[in-house]
Motif scaffolding. Sequence first.
Motif, PDB file in Angstrom:
ATOM      1  N   MET B  23       0.828  -1.201   0.000  1.00 56.98           N
ATOM      2  CA  MET B  23       0.000   0.000   0.000  1.00 56.98           C
ATOM      3  C   MET B  23       0.865   1.255   0.000  1.00 56.98           C
ATOM      4  O   MET B  23       0.591   2.218  -0.702  1.00 56.98           O
ATOM      5  CB  MET B  23      -0.914  -0.032   1.241  1.00 56.98           C
ATOM      6  N   ARG B  25       3.730   1.541  -1.309  1.00 61.30           N
ATOM      7  CA  ARG B  25       4.286   1.657  -2.648  1.00 61.30           C
ATOM      8  C   ARG B  25       3.271   2.307  -3.590  1.00 61.30           C
ATOM      9  O   ARG B  25       3.607   3.184  -4.371  1.00 61.30           O
ATOM     10  CB  ARG B  25       4.610   0.238  -3.113  1.00 61.30           C
ATOM     11  N   ARG B  26       2.021   1.881  -3.477  1.00 61.47           N
ATOM     12  CA  ARG B  26       0.995   2.466  -4.357  1.00 61.47           C
ATOM     13  C   ARG B  26       0.815   3.946  -4.071  1.00 61.47           C
ATOM     14  O   ARG B  26       0.656   4.748  -4.980  1.00 61.47           O
ATOM     15  CB  ARG B  26      -0.338   1.727  -4.185  1.00 61.47           C
ATOM     16  N   LEU B  27       0.825   4.288  -2.795  1.00 63.15           N
ATOM     17  CA  LEU B  27       0.668   5.693  -2.439  1.00 63.15           C
ATOM     18  C   LEU B  27       1.863   6.505  -2.924  1.00 63.15           C
ATOM     19  O   LEU B  27       1.709   7.614  -3.435  1.00 63.15           O
ATOM     20  CB  LEU B  27       0.511   5.842  -0.919  1.00 63.15           C
ATOM     21  N   ALA B  28       3.059   5.927  -2.778  1.00 62.27           N
ATOM     22  CA  ALA B  28       4.266   6.637  -3.188  1.00 62.27           C
ATOM     23  C   ALA B  28       4.233   6.939  -4.678  1.00 62.27           C
ATOM     24  O   ALA B  28       4.564   8.044  -5.114  1.00 62.27           O
ATOM     25  CB  ALA B  28       5.497   5.805  -2.839  1.00 62.27           C
ATOM     26  N   VAL B  29       3.804   5.951  -5.448  1.00 69.40           N
ATOM     27  CA  VAL B  29       3.738   6.122  -6.889  1.00 69.40           C
ATOM     28  C   VAL B  29       2.767   7.245  -7.267  1.00 69.40           C
ATOM     29  O   VAL B  29       2.959   7.966  -8.234  1.00 69.40           O
ATOM     30  CB  VAL B  29       3.334   4.778  -7.534  1.00 69.40           C
ATOM     31  N   LEU B  30       1.726   7.402  -6.459  1.00 67.19           N
ATOM     32  CA  LEU B  30       0.758   8.473  -6.724  1.00 67.19           C
ATOM     33  C   LEU B  30       1.260   9.805  -6.180  1.00 67.19           C
ATOM     34  O   LEU B  30       0.580  10.816  -6.279  1.00 67.19           O
ATOM     35  CB  LEU B  30      -0.588   8.138  -6.089  1.00 67.19           C
ATOM     36  N   GLY B  31       2.422   9.808  -5.575  1.00 70.05           N
ATOM     37  CA  GLY B  31       3.001  11.069  -5.132  1.00 70.05           C
ATOM     38  C   GLY B  31       2.863  11.321  -3.654  1.00 70.05           C
ATOM     39  O   GLY B  31       3.211  12.390  -3.170  1.00 70.05           O
ATOM     40  N   THR B  33       4.494  10.627  -0.674  1.00 69.87           N
ATOM     41  CA  THR B  33       5.665  10.102   0.021  1.00 69.87           C
ATOM     42  C   THR B  33       5.811  10.897   1.317  1.00 69.87           C
ATOM     43  O   THR B  33       5.111  11.890   1.517  1.00 69.87           O
ATOM     44  CB  THR B  33       6.922  10.274  -0.841  1.00 69.87           C
ATOM     45  N   PHE B  58      -7.739  12.449  -4.385  1.00 68.73           N
ATOM     46  CA  PHE B  58      -7.868  11.012  -4.176  1.00 68.73           C
ATOM     47  C   PHE B  58      -8.847  10.756  -3.042  1.00 68.73           C
ATOM     48  O   PHE B  58      -8.861  11.493  -2.065  1.00 68.73           O
ATOM     49  CB  PHE B  58      -6.519  10.388  -3.807  1.00 68.73           C
ATOM     50  N   ALA B  59      -9.645   9.717  -3.207  1.00 72.01           N
ATOM     51  CA  ALA B  59     -10.468   9.258  -2.095  1.00 72.01           C
ATOM     52  C   ALA B  59      -9.658   8.184  -1.376  1.00 72.01           C
ATOM     53  O   ALA B  59      -9.132   7.270  -2.002  1.00 72.01           O
ATOM     54  CB  ALA B  59     -11.777   8.675  -2.622  1.00 72.01           C
ATOM     55  N   LEU B  60      -9.532   8.342  -0.057  1.00 74.71           N
ATOM     56  CA  LEU B  60      -8.769   7.380   0.736  1.00 74.71           C
ATOM     57  C   LEU B  60      -9.681   6.765   1.780  1.00 74.71           C
ATOM     58  O   LEU B  60     -10.442   7.469   2.449  1.00 74.71           O
ATOM     59  CB  LEU B  60      -7.597   8.064   1.452  1.00 74.71           C
ATOM     60  N   GLY B  61      -9.600   5.455   1.932  1.00 73.01           N
ATOM     61  CA  GLY B  61     -10.425   4.760   2.905  1.00 73.01           C
ATOM     62  C   GLY B  61      -9.898   4.949   4.315  1.00 73.01           C
ATOM     63  O   GLY B  61      -8.774   5.400   4.525  1.00 73.01           O
ATOM     64  N   HIS B  63      -8.934   2.798   6.479  1.00 73.85           N
ATOM     65  CA  HIS B  63      -7.746   2.019   6.841  1.00 73.85           C
ATOM     66  C   HIS B  63      -6.459   2.743   6.492  1.00 73.85           C
ATOM     67  O   HIS B  63      -5.426   2.517   7.110  1.00 73.85           O
ATOM     68  CB  HIS B  63      -7.772   0.654   6.158  1.00 73.85           C
ATOM     69  N   ILE B  64      -6.534   3.596   5.482  1.00 67.85           N
ATOM     70  CA  ILE B  64      -5.339   4.362   5.136  1.00 67.85           C
ATOM     71  C   ILE B  64      -5.236   5.583   6.045  1.00 67.85           C
ATOM     72  O   ILE B  64      -4.212   5.804   6.691  1.00 67.85           O
ATOM     73  CB  ILE B  64      -5.370   4.801   3.657  1.00 67.85           C
TER      74      ILE B  64
END
Lengths: 680, 73
Positions: B23, B25-31, B33, B58-61, B63-64
């Motif tokens: 997760m 990693r996915r967030l990092a890729v979207l910017g 960090t 971005f919509a974040l759930g 859990h994030i």
Amino acid sequence: MITVAFIGNPNCGKTTLFNAYTGAKLKVANWPGVTVEKVEGSFRFQGEEIRLVDLPGTYSLTSYTMEEQVSRDYILSDEVDVVIDVVDASALERNLYLTLQLLELGKPVVIALNMMDIVEKRGMEIDLHRLPEMLGAPVIPVTARKRRGLEVLMHAVVHHKEQKTPDPLIHDHKYPEHSRHRHNHHSEYAMVYSDEVEDQIDRVEERLRKQYPEAGNLRWSALKLLEEDSTLRERYPEALKGLEDVDLEDRIINEKYDFIEEIVQECLLGKESKAELTDRVDRLLTHRVWSIPIFLCIMAFVFFLTFTVGDFLKGYVEILIDQLNGGVAALLSAAGASDMATSLVCDGIIAGVGGIITFLPNIFILFLALALLEDSGYMSRVAYVMDGIMGRLGLSGRAFIPMLLGFGCTVPAIMASRALENRRDRLKTMLVTPFMSCSARLPIYILFSEIFFPEQAMLAAYSMYLIGILMAILTAFVISRADKVRTENALLIELPEYKIPSGRTVFIYVWEKVKDFLTKAGTTIFVASVVMWALLNFGPSGYTPEMSESFGSMLGRFIVPLFAPIGLGFWQIVVALIAGISAKEVVVSSCAVLFGISNINSVSGMDMLHGELLSIGFGPLNAVCLMVFCLLYVPCAATIMTIRKESGSSRWTVLSVLFQFCTAWVMSFLIYQIGSLLLA
Amino acid sequence: MKLNKGVIGRLYRVEEAALPQSMKRRLAVLGMTNGTDLEVMNNKSGGTMVVKIRGTRFALGRHITENVEVTAL
């Protein structure tokens, strides 16, 4: 011929730009071995044949998802001559991340800077002179929606097909004079990392050169190895011996974004002036209280349009079919055709296929509405709006999108469940999605609700959709309670800018669906109608006009006992339901063939069917049972195949089909038994 | 503080994300960090949020958002 690969972030307008070149002449297939859609088109430009391949929208080129893997492998293959990177200029910062990754692949890249009109509207400007200098690749401003910049872009593509090295790079990382790294990469690569990272890249490159002389693209391979890319680590297992602890993934990502910040500071000029329209619209559409009622109203409006406008258009199609049938019958008798041939054409083919085509307007409107919701940017808001409710069902809000698409067609909806990261979630979504009533089931509701409940036809059909949604929710809820494994269903989805849907994109989307529907009418439904006609007109004694002595009737009668308790104990209905597994519309076309009605969706056709049904004792309660059963029972053959492919498990596929059948049987049983008691 | 306590319209800086590697990693890729600034656009009571990161919403759930440490700016 030049092969051009189109790539870009989701929602960057890539499809609109792609369609602007190719029009509706698309070749849609799957990438070999995976169910990722591959769209291709071609056209001529300045005497050159140009083949365009649309890659799935993606934010990066790692190997963690099927889509990214497919895109990466394809770009690296020899097939691709030039890559067009579609960049949403209004979200430059995020889009450039993919651009930097693409530039590292070493293929000729041309950057299409899309949505320039939005940038202007916000009172901002992009320095189109500085940007290519910093990236080392041509940057062409385009506005796909208004078809601006298309020729210039292709011109750049044609001119860059041979280019192996980047355009002249003029940039200075913040403090180049402090660099102690032994190479000056600034004239070679757009993206130059800090000394520490560059030193490691050199080391890995050196090892690759020695250990794997066949390896191409050393810098990229070294970078990916340092980013712990699983594919590359498997391919070059020796290259990192002794360096396993070096994890530069975070640093590599961070330094890319640092460089992007530099680019944005230098190239994006002007300050955003007014509060963006999207934010103002979102204040209402994603409001904590109003968002759900608004969503329900939008869906109700979609169905209202589907019925009213669809019905209005339907009248014209009916007239056409009627005239065709009359004409063909006259022609056949004039030509002296036999009774059997006339019966095959008129009672079999025209009744079956023609009967289904009259529903085309309803289906057209439904897909049009779904396309508009999708292209405007509303669809992903629905994931946010529904996240709370879906969370209680043990699913993320994102799982609602496949379910919503299920109103159109279950096959792409099942495929859309791929966007969910977790396999358990995917399987769960695949299990409940077929309960969302697809457009193929619409003809069944329209026909039977208009026959038996002419006053409340729309309401009766609506309630089918509601029952479907409730069953899906109930199923998900029960599973999430029974399931011991708690999965973390984290919602993560981009909410794109709202935009006026592009007419061309919507048209092509809808046209694809209409084409699918017509193809289905010409193939599956055609074959099913002919088979149905044969089953009903042939018996142990050969050709017989007496249907009750046919093979079909024998088969139906054999299974009737299973269906009697749920109010569907009529051999004709049983036969129609079995045939309906090939495609749900076939339930209707089969009724047309079974009862020999040439234009089943017209007023006279409905009257005839009504009379026929009443004569066998099939009343309103039976009609409700039939509609509910059709809503819930075994999905169509194409869906079953898709579930098999996406789940990768035959056992799961069989289980889910059985589950659906049992659910349908139990629900219809309850309705029939309780209904009979109440009516008695 | 945790991101899910974020107030609509305020800016925050990401300090640390206590999330599974995939997760992150996915967030990092979207910017998203560590050190990235973000704006809270919407916050439902459950912790499902809309945030703007590097110009994109971005919509974040939940859990994030409840596992991301931020500081107010």
